[in-house]
Write a protein that holds these residues in place. Structure first.
Motif, mmCIF file in Angstrom:
data_model
loop_
_atom_site.group_PDB
_atom_site.id
_atom_site.type_symbol
_atom_site.label_atom_id
_atom_site.label_comp_id
_atom_site.label_asym_id
_atom_site.label_seq_id
_atom_site.Cartn_x
_atom_site.Cartn_y
_atom_site.Cartn_z
ATOM 1 N N VAL A 133 0.846 -1.216 -0.042
ATOM 2 C CA VAL A 133 0.000 -0.075 -0.006
ATOM 3 C C VAL A 133 1.067 1.233 0.111
ATOM 4 N N ILE A 134 0.889 1.954 -0.894
ATOM 5 C CA ILE A 134 1.899 3.111 -1.200
ATOM 6 C C ILE A 134 0.911 4.441 -1.377
ATOM 7 N N GLY B 165 -4.442 7.347 0.615
ATOM 8 C CA GLY B 165 -4.038 8.789 1.194
ATOM 9 C C GLY B 165 -2.869 8.815 2.129
ATOM 10 N N LYS B 166 -2.874 9.301 3.113
ATOM 11 C CA LYS B 166 -1.544 9.250 4.036
ATOM 12 C C LYS B 166 -1.390 8.020 4.444
ATOM 13 N N LEU B 167 -0.163 7.438 4.810
ATOM 14 C CA LEU B 167 0.036 6.159 5.514
ATOM 15 C C LEU B 167 0.060 6.350 6.867
ATOM 16 N N SER B 168 -0.106 5.527 7.619
ATOM 17 C CA SER B 168 0.051 5.718 9.266
ATOM 18 C C SER B 168 0.613 4.355 9.762
ATOM 19 N N GLU B 169 1.026 4.513 11.028
ATOM 20 C CA GLU B 169 1.677 3.214 11.587
ATOM 21 C C GLU B 169 0.630 1.973 11.617
ATOM 22 N N GLN B 170 -0.535 2.232 11.730
ATOM 23 C CA GLN B 170 -1.494 1.164 11.708
ATOM 24 C C GLN B 170 -2.062 0.712 10.443
ATOM 25 N N LYS C 11 -0.747 7.376 -2.763
ATOM 26 C CA LYS C 11 -1.269 7.735 -4.166
ATOM 27 C C LYS C 11 -1.529 6.510 -4.893
ATOM 28 N N GLY C 12 -1.246 5.258 -4.631
ATOM 29 C CA GLY C 12 -1.444 4.029 -5.119
ATOM 30 C C GLY C 12 -2.942 3.672 -5.180
ATOM 31 N N PHE C 13 -3.156 2.626 -6.084
ATOM 32 C CA PHE C 13 -4.378 2.201 -6.255
ATOM 33 C C PHE C 13 -4.785 1.114 -4.960
ATOM 34 N N ILE C 14 -6.102 0.997 -4.757
ATOM 35 C CA ILE C 14 -6.401 0.004 -3.957
ATOM 36 C C ILE C 14 -7.830 -0.223 -4.101
ATOM 37 N N SER C 15 -8.401 -1.357 -3.835
ATOM 38 C CA SER C 15 -9.968 -1.956 -4.033
ATOM 39 C C SER C 15 -10.475 -2.072 -2.580
ATOM 40 N N ILE D 171 -10.401 -5.742 1.139
ATOM 41 C CA ILE D 171 -9.262 -5.168 0.868
ATOM 42 C C ILE D 171 -8.523 -6.101 -0.348
ATOM 43 N N GLU D 172 -8.443 -5.579 -1.470
ATOM 44 C CA GLU D 172 -7.583 -6.139 -2.782
ATOM 45 C C GLU D 172 -6.425 -5.293 -3.041
ATOM 46 N N ILE D 173 -5.298 -5.652 -2.992
ATOM 47 C CA ILE D 173 -4.214 -5.051 -3.371
ATOM 48 C C ILE D 173 -3.957 -4.883 -4.915
ATOM 49 N N ASP D 174 -3.411 -3.644 -5.219
ATOM 50 C CA ASP D 174 -3.217 -3.456 -6.682
ATOM 51 C C ASP D 174 -2.254 -4.190 -6.966
#
Length: 206
Positions: free
Chosen positions: A131-132, A147-152, A134-138, A179-182
């Protein structure tokens, strides 16, 4: 194959549970051209149509699907996100989505503003590296931008149109989302990791 553009949210009209198995009926408004054996994404999960009747469209779910997704918590009267399978020549407004769910993510926090809904999600460590920003995610079948990444985990920012078409605006803290990772992101990161482990990354980079 799907695009992550949710077409509608439809009501679950019947649920029958037995050990390790669920039969699910959904009131699909548009069944034109739909045949037994066709694939439909229900909350982003690729399911096979097993029956079409006045009662609704029936799907059978096995233990693997119930373990990996949030569909095992679905009750009669709940709404689910629906996308029919993409056709050759269709516009891909989101990104290519297989409907094969990797995991679920728990809603940790909701921030509602005038123009969008912020959703803070936790994510299992095994999937966080894919999960990066501005990357895609379903998420429950909706193609979204991270959006912004967090520790969790990470944040999503949902526009009003997405809230209107999908069930995301009805979610509460503690709910689980599919969740489906790009796949392109996953392939790129796995390739780089393998090159690094084999000591070939410097040579590959020139």
């Amino acid at each position: 194959m799907f695009t992550g553009i949710v077409q509608s949210k439809r009501k679950v009209v019947k649920v029958e549970l037995s050990p390790g198995f669920m039969q699910l009926w959904v009131d699909l408004k548009d069944t034109e051209g739909l045949k037994i054996g066709a694939s439909v994404a229900v909350n982003g999960t690729c399911l096979t149509v097993v029956n079409i009747s006045k009662q609704g469209v029936q799907f059978d779910l096995i233990q693997e699907t119930l373990s990996l997704t949030n569909l095992g918590t679905i009750k009669e009267g709940d709404l689910v996100n629906i996308e029919r399978a993409a056709k050759v020549g269709d516009e891909i407004g989101g990104h290519l989505v297989s409907g094969h769910i990797h995991s679920t993510a728990e809603i940790l926090e909701l921030q509602l503003t005038e123009n969008n809904l912020g959703i803070h999600l936790s994510l299992d460590k095994a999937w966080k590296e894919y999960v990066i920003y501005k990357g895609f995610i379903s998420i429950d079948g909706a193609s979204l931008t991270v959006g912004k990444l967090s520790e969790q985990g990470f944040w999503l920012h949902i526009i009003p149109e997405t809230l209107r078409v999908t069930t995301l605006g009805d979610k509460q803290v503690g709910d689980l989302l599919n969740i489906e990772i790009d796949s392109a992101t996953q392939t790129a990161i796995d390739t780089i990791k393998k090159l690094a482990e084999n000591g070939e990354l410097k040579r590959w980079l020139g």
